[in-house]
Structures are given as structure tokens and as C-alpha cells.
Design an enzyme around this catalytic site. Sequence first.
Site, mmCIF file in Angstrom:
data_model
loop_
_atom_site.group_PDB
_atom_site.id
_atom_site.type_symbol
_atom_site.label_atom_id
_atom_site.label_comp_id
_atom_site.label_asym_id
_atom_site.label_seq_id
_atom_site.Cartn_x
_atom_site.Cartn_y
_atom_site.Cartn_z
ATOM 1 N N LYS A 75 32.068 -7.754 20.349
ATOM 2 C CA LYS A 75 31.726 -6.680 21.277
ATOM 3 C C LYS A 75 32.867 -6.406 22.282
ATOM 4 O O LYS A 75 33.805 -7.197 22.387
ATOM 5 C CB LYS A 75 30.441 -7.042 22.026
ATOM 6 C CG LYS A 75 29.214 -7.143 21.099
ATOM 7 C CD LYS A 75 28.939 -5.875 20.292
ATOM 8 C CE LYS A 75 27.505 -5.707 19.836
ATOM 9 N NZ LYS A 75 27.144 -6.398 18.594
HETATM 10 C C1 LIG Z 1 25.426 -6.687 18.426
HETATM 11 C C2 LIG Z 1 24.162 -5.928 18.516
HETATM 12 C C3 LIG Z 1 22.922 -6.535 18.786
HETATM 13 C C4 LIG Z 1 22.717 -8.027 18.801
HETATM 14 O O1 LIG Z 1 23.597 -8.734 19.545
HETATM 15 P P1 LIG Z 1 23.903 -10.285 19.169
HETATM 16 O O2 LIG Z 1 24.566 -10.743 20.439
HETATM 17 O O3 LIG Z 1 24.848 -10.284 18.014
HETATM 18 O O4 LIG Z 1 22.627 -10.948 18.919
HETATM 19 C C5 LIG Z 1 21.819 -5.738 18.958
HETATM 20 N N1 LIG Z 1 21.885 -4.404 18.847
HETATM 21 C C6 LIG Z 1 23.044 -3.777 18.571
HETATM 22 C C7 LIG Z 1 23.061 -2.296 18.500
HETATM 23 C C8 LIG Z 1 24.210 -4.512 18.364
HETATM 24 O O5 LIG Z 1 25.341 -3.886 18.054
#
Ligand SMILES: *Cc1c(COP(=O)(O)O)cnc(C)c1O
Length: 398
Positions: free
Chosen positions: A186
Site C-alpha cells: 500500500k
Molecule cells: C489491501 C486491501 C484490503 C485489505 O487490506 P489487508 O491489510 O491486506 O488486509 C481491503 N480492501 C481493499 C480495497 C484493499 O486494497
Amino acid sequence: MPGFELFGEKEKQSVQDVLDSGVLMRYGFEPMRNGHWKARELESALAGRMETPHAHLVSSGTAALTVALASAGVGAGDEVILPVFTFVASFEAVLSLGAVPVLCDVDDTLTLDPGAVSGLITEKTRAIMPVHMCGSMADLEALQALAGKHGLLLVEDACQAIGGSYKGKPLGSIGEAGCFSFDFVKTITCGEGGAVITHSPDIYEKAQAYSDHGHDHVGRDRGAEGHPHLGYNYRISELHAAVGLAQLARLDDFIGIQKRHYEVLEGAVREIPGVVLRRVPGGGVQNYSFLNFFLPDADSARRAQRELSEAGVDGVFYWYDNNWHYHRRWEHLKGLKSLGALPAETARRTREANDRDFPDSDAWMGRCLSVLIKLSWTEEAVRRRAAALSNVLQEVSG
Ligand SMILES: *Cc1c(COP(=O)(O)O)cnc(C)c1O
């Protein structure tokens, strides 16, 4: 994104602070901490940046969604409306509470179509979950109006959109609760981590207890703390928070870099006949983590992706065929391939709600490509990509 591309001294020092103290737990251990409270400091910085009074860190974005929904009162049998284009986590979080995920069409914003949401509201609907995919948002004013009219919660999945805004407000701060992910890819990362932000003291109180076995955190010795309600372990560690604290301080720099690269690429595709950019609702500002556009049809989108790859342009996503982000390949979710039995009514209603086609979404997603904007690109690399994009798209859509 991703934020790991630019790890530097700040991240190293912050992690070193934690290792030097030996305290990996976010609560307690005061005499040993050398004054370091990385999770608390990150919560305070995040709340400040997001203009909400409260932020609570958890172990992932998926945990953030689960904790936010639970803390807002969503439980067994409640319906939550979410888009067919998201990450599987949004669906999982709802289902894990025994609630019923109800998939809904997206439009040319690549996020919830308010008209389609309206058609799915029943007396069991409890929440609408817009997912700000690829850094941009739905028409949130229309969704807020629907939520207000029907007495529903708006819980934002802002996991991919940190740093974007809508009508002057940070994405995530608009609904009753907003969720971020700080996973390894992210825009800012903790390795694994997530956060719930909210204006509601009640949701905040519940979220911090729910994500730590129900501990009330009123300042007693940990073993003597009360448990106002049940909870689970969705805690973040100090090591993860230490990385995130250093990264959050750089968020606005990261968004600035993404925007600069985005504008060069956008300039190269904007004027090409047959190529249409994703619609950003009025008052919306993206976080520029992806450049998203539509080609004339699915064949040209597939061909463009192939030719871009041959031209050395990586990070181009055709979500329509993706296993994790688009409903077409979610047979394990729609078919409820759960390890143990799910609550019978949740299972029956989840099947009923989602056993259908989504031709309107397929029409948009089938034509859509997304180009990941990386932080580490040199100006030269951005220019090369812009030229390759321009060549391939002109050829394919002409
Ligand atoms: C990355 C993501 C998640 C989940 O996040 P994690 O930290 O990987 O559990 C949920 N929703 C969206 C749209 C994402 O891109």
C-alpha cells in the site's frame, strides 16, 4: 505506491527505537519503553492528518473492516452492500461477522453506482460500504443521501485511497467509519497493519476494546482491566507501528510524487480518440496511485495490456480477469467454500443475494486498464512509459 520503495533512515531509526527498548507490545511495559509509544503516536498523527478525533490501529486492512463493522453494530443477518470490484477482504470481513455481503454494480467511477445501491436496499440492510478502488471514490454525496434516507451506516473501505479527498474531506473521514490498510504494497506500509478512523467516540471505544479481547484500556494494570464486551485479537505490534509512523510523515510527499508521475502519463493518453479516463466525481481528488482508463471494448483492452507488457511496461492491470479483485473469479466466496459450517441463514441469504450476473459492471470493467504509479520511477522512466502508452493505445484504439 508502494511506500516500501522509498524506505530510508526514518523507518530504520523508528524500528531501532523499538528494538532497543525490547517492547513489541503496544500497551503496558511503561518502565521499559524509553518513552516510545509507536502505535499511540501513529494513531494521533493519523487522526490529525485525517481530521477525525479518533484513529485506532489494527493488524491489517481486513481487520480494520471487520472491527469497524462490528463496532458500528453490524452483526448476524445484517446486510452490507459492497461493490463487485474490490479486494476479497471486503466480502470476507462482512461474512466473518455472520452478516450478509450483497454485491452491487460499479459504474464509470469504478466504485459503487448509487442507483444500483438504491435498488438493493431492503429492511435488513444495515450498511453501505463504498470501496475507493485505485485511489478514487464513488459519488459519496449520493451515497450519504441514501444512507441518511434509510438510516444506514456508511463504512468506507479506503484501503487503496489514503491521501485522496472528497469535497475537502480526507477519504475515510466521510462515513461513520473509514478503514485503511498498511499492508506491504500500500501507499504507506507497516508490513502488515490497518486503521479505523471515526468521528464517533462510541465506535472508537468499541473498536479499541474489540480488537484487544475486550480490554477496556482505562489505565489499570492489564490483568486487572475490565471487559465491557467480547473481543478478539486484531492488535498491531510496536514494530509494525514504528514503520508506519515513519511512513505517515512522508504521506504528502508520496502523494506529490504520485501526482507528478500520474500527470505525465495522463497527458499521454488523454487526447487519444477512443480512450476515456475513469470518472472522478465532482469535488473528488484522487491519491494518484493508479491511472485508470477505458478502451473501446474488451478485445482492445486485452490487446493493449499484452502490447504494453511486450513494450516493457509492467504494472498494467486488467481487473476483469483478476482472481482477487473482481467478482467473476470469486467462486470460493459466492459458493461459500467455508472450512466449517456457516450460520445457515447467513449462508442461504448470501447465496441468494449474489447468485446473479452484473452486466453493467462487466461492460465497464471489461474495457478498463489500470497502470500502477510507482514512487521510485525516475523522470526518464516516466517519460518512456508515457511514450509507450501513447504508442500502444493509439494503435489499439484507432
Ligand atoms: C489491501 C486491501 C484490503 C485489505 O487490506 P489487508 O491489510 O491486506 O488486509 C481491503 N480492501 C481493499 C480495497 C484493499 O486494497
